[in-house]
Design an enzyme around this catalytic site. Structure first.
Site, PDB file in Angstrom:
ATOM      1  N   GLY B  49     -50.810   7.015  51.833  1.00  0.00           N
ATOM      2  CA  GLY B  49     -49.801   6.085  51.328  1.00  0.00           C
ATOM      3  C   GLY B  49     -49.968   4.823  52.142  1.00  0.00           C
ATOM      4  N   CYS B  81     -55.682   9.845  55.695  1.00  0.00           N
ATOM      5  CA  CYS B  81     -55.703   8.398  55.467  1.00  0.00           C
ATOM      6  C   CYS B  81     -54.586   7.694  56.250  1.00  0.00           C
ATOM      7  CB  CYS B  81     -55.644   8.110  53.973  1.00  0.00           C
ATOM      8  SG  CYS B  81     -56.079   6.422  53.542  1.00  0.00           S
ATOM      9  N   ILE B 136     -60.040   5.736  49.861  1.00  0.00           N
ATOM     10  CA  ILE B 136     -59.287   4.662  49.209  1.00  0.00           C
ATOM     11  C   ILE B 136     -58.746   3.704  50.266  1.00  0.00           C
ATOM     12  CG2 ILE B 136     -57.263   4.144  47.798  1.00  0.00           C
ATOM     13  CD1 ILE B 136     -57.805   6.774  46.348  1.00  0.00           C
ATOM     14  N   HIS B 172     -59.244  11.840  51.057  1.00  0.00           N
ATOM     15  CA  HIS B 172     -58.097  12.513  50.436  1.00  0.00           C
ATOM     16  C   HIS B 172     -58.501  13.837  49.791  1.00  0.00           C
ATOM     17  CE1 HIS B 172     -55.394   9.070  50.801  1.00  0.00           C
ATOM     18  NE2 HIS B 172     -56.430   8.316  50.514  1.00  0.00           N
ATOM     19  N   GLU B 174     -56.609  16.009  48.815  1.00  0.00           N
ATOM     20  CA  GLU B 174     -55.588  16.322  47.798  1.00  0.00           C
ATOM     21  C   GLU B 174     -55.883  15.669  46.451  1.00  0.00           C
ATOM     22  OE1 GLU B 174     -55.289  14.145  50.158  1.00  0.00           O
ATOM     23  OE2 GLU B 174     -54.130  12.419  49.473  1.00  0.00           O
TER      24      GLU B 174
END
Lengths: 295, 199
Positions: B49, B81, B136, B172, B174
């Site tokens: 996030g 992250c 990301i 990530h 997930e």
């Protein structure tokens, strides 16, 4: 496997990281810093916020690249910017500048009244507005990696955003319960690409994140949209057209995270000062309705 | 055996994605929105996030000390992250850090902006086959003390590591259907529970 840029996972994933957060419209570095300090997950760099676009009239275009650059340099959170619907070059310019997400937005004057951008052609991800599931599915079909309700931008009136999120979610529920042989006719009725609709039926939800936008003016408005199933919130004019932007920004961020803690929202809403002055939607002329732009 | 409970810090970010993966591995997933909820879990995931957003909420809702105490009890924490940024003792080019728990210097957005974000298959120490890794606007570990075990590197930079009860990844897990990296964390939590029961 080699390194892959701009895949669906990477583009949609970026929006997934924004979930539960607030994306704020800003017009300069100073506002961008206020947004970041208040806990915004991203900023949308613009030349004018939507309510000022309404007031100014004329043609609303992509922001001056100097503003976009100034905002990129001012903050470490992602920076989004708006391109006109169908304006391939504005979108390419924003991509070249390193903008993290492009909003192909009805807030700006459309450049094409028939076609949207083929967003799957770009490395940078796109967010688009929608009012119903057909529109949502068409934008996904073109390659949008994130959606938002259109609402009615720059009005400070939540009624249209509520209408749009309820509509989309009701239509998803309907599609999810349909039998497979009913789906093609539903695709025809909705004007939705069949494959996208099939995916939505399989998942029981949209394959991309869906935020609320267009009329959020108070912490309670933001919480309402979360309650109705939005993944996060865009605030356009609501922050910097309020009496106290720092307080509004921070309160809206907290209300989005703790949207079902009503004692907290009561506390957050006290001593905020005046929210932006709103507009009754019925007083807007047909040509002033931004939500009707998009095809 | 009592069911394992894994918390996911639910202030902002990709919370649901972690919850689904945790439950697919048979553990109970618990979104954590208030500090006292930390008392009910065996391990905690700090999701991806925006680290600046999470930090604002950590401060405002008095999470900082409870999170540091959770780590001091040797309960496992996994940061992906932004979670890696939160755990680092030092963040490159800034003076402040967040939880300051792991002996690493993390560089934010180290691979570039969103248009430079990517996915790739990477090798992880102890894994027989490569895993899919989605980066990301990802950070990497610029420097790590000798107390830190490096688990994965990409383009010469550390992108996954472990130090005692702390696990971090730049990427990530997930966002993929591959649960091997999460399993590594679940194993850390089970081992920690075993030690607790024995002592």
């Amino acid at each position: 496997m080699e390194k892959l840029l701009g895949t669906d996972t990477v583009k949609r994933g970026m929006a997934q990281m924004q979930k539960g957060g607030v994306i704020m419209d800003v017009v300069n570095a100073e506002q961008a810093k206020i947004a970041e300090a208040s806990g915004a997950v991203a900023v949308m760099a613009l030349e004018r916020v939507p309510s000022d676009i309404r007031a100014a009239g004329g043609v609303a275009r992509m922001a001056d690249p100097r503003i976009v650059e100034e905002v990129i340099e001012a903050v470490s959170i992602p920076v989004m910017a708006k391109a006109r619907i169908g304006h391939i070059v504005e979108a390419r310019v924003l991509e070249a500048m390193g903008v993290d997400y492009i909003d192909e937005s009805e807030v700006l004057t459309p450049a094409d009244e028939e076609f949207h951008l083929l967003k799957s052609d770009f490395t940078v991800p796109f967010v688009c507005g929608c009012r119903d599931l057909g529109e949502a599915a068409r934008r996904i079909g073109e390659g949008a990696s994130m959606l938002r309700t259109k609402g009615e931008p720059g009005t400070g009136n939540i009624v249209e955003a509520v209408r749009h999120i309820r509509k989309v979610n009701a239509q998803i529920r309907k599609v999810t319960l349909m039998s497979d042989d009913e789906l093609m006719t539903e695709a025809k009725h909705l004007g939705a690409p069949y494959d996208v609709l099939k995916e939505i039926k399989k998942l029981g939800k949209l394959p991309v994140v869906n935020f609320a936008a267009g009329g959020v003016a108070t912490p309670a408005d933001a919480a309402l949209m979360m309650e109705l199933g939005a993944d996060g919130v865009f605030v356009g004019s609501g922050v910097f057209k309020s009496e106290s932007p720092e307080k509004f920004a921070s309160a809206i961020v907290q209300a989005t995270t703790y949207y079902n803690d009503y004692d907290l929202i009561a506390k957050l809403s006290k001593e905020l000062g005046t929210a932006m002055k709103g507009i009754d939607i019925s007083t807007l002329k047909q040509e002033e309705r931004m939500q009707d732009r998009g095809w | 055996m009592v069911e394992m409970r894994i918390g996911v810090l639910a202030l902002q970010g990709a919370v649901e994605e972690h919850i689904e993966q945790i439950e697919s591995l048979g553990a109970k997933a618990v979104p954590i929105k208030k500090p006292d909820e930390l008392n009910s879990i065996d391990g905690l995931i700090l999701p991806g996030g925006e680290s600046t957003t999470m930090r604002r909420l950590i401060d405002r809702y008095h999470f900082l000390i409870p999170l540091q105490e959770f780590a001091a009890m040797q309960k496992p924490i996994f940061g992906t992250c932004a979670g890696m940024v939160l755990l680092a003792k030092e963040i490159a080019d800034t003076e402040s850090s967040h939880l300051g728990l792991m002996d690493i210097v993390v560089k934010r957005n180290a691979f570039g902006r969103q248009r430079e974000s990517f996915e790739v298959q990477i090798e992880v120490a102890g894994f027989e086959e490569r895993i899919p890794a989605v980066f990301i606007r990802a950070p990497y570990i610029d420097k790590a003390s000798e107390k830190v075990e490096v688990l994965a590197q990409y383009e010469g930079h550390i992108v996954a590591a472990r130090q005692g009860n702390l696990l971090v990844s730049s990427f990530h897990p997930e966002l993929t259907s591959d649960t091997r990296f999460l399993q590594l964390f679940i194993d850390m939590v089970s081992q920690c529970n075993v030690v607790e029961t024995v002592s």
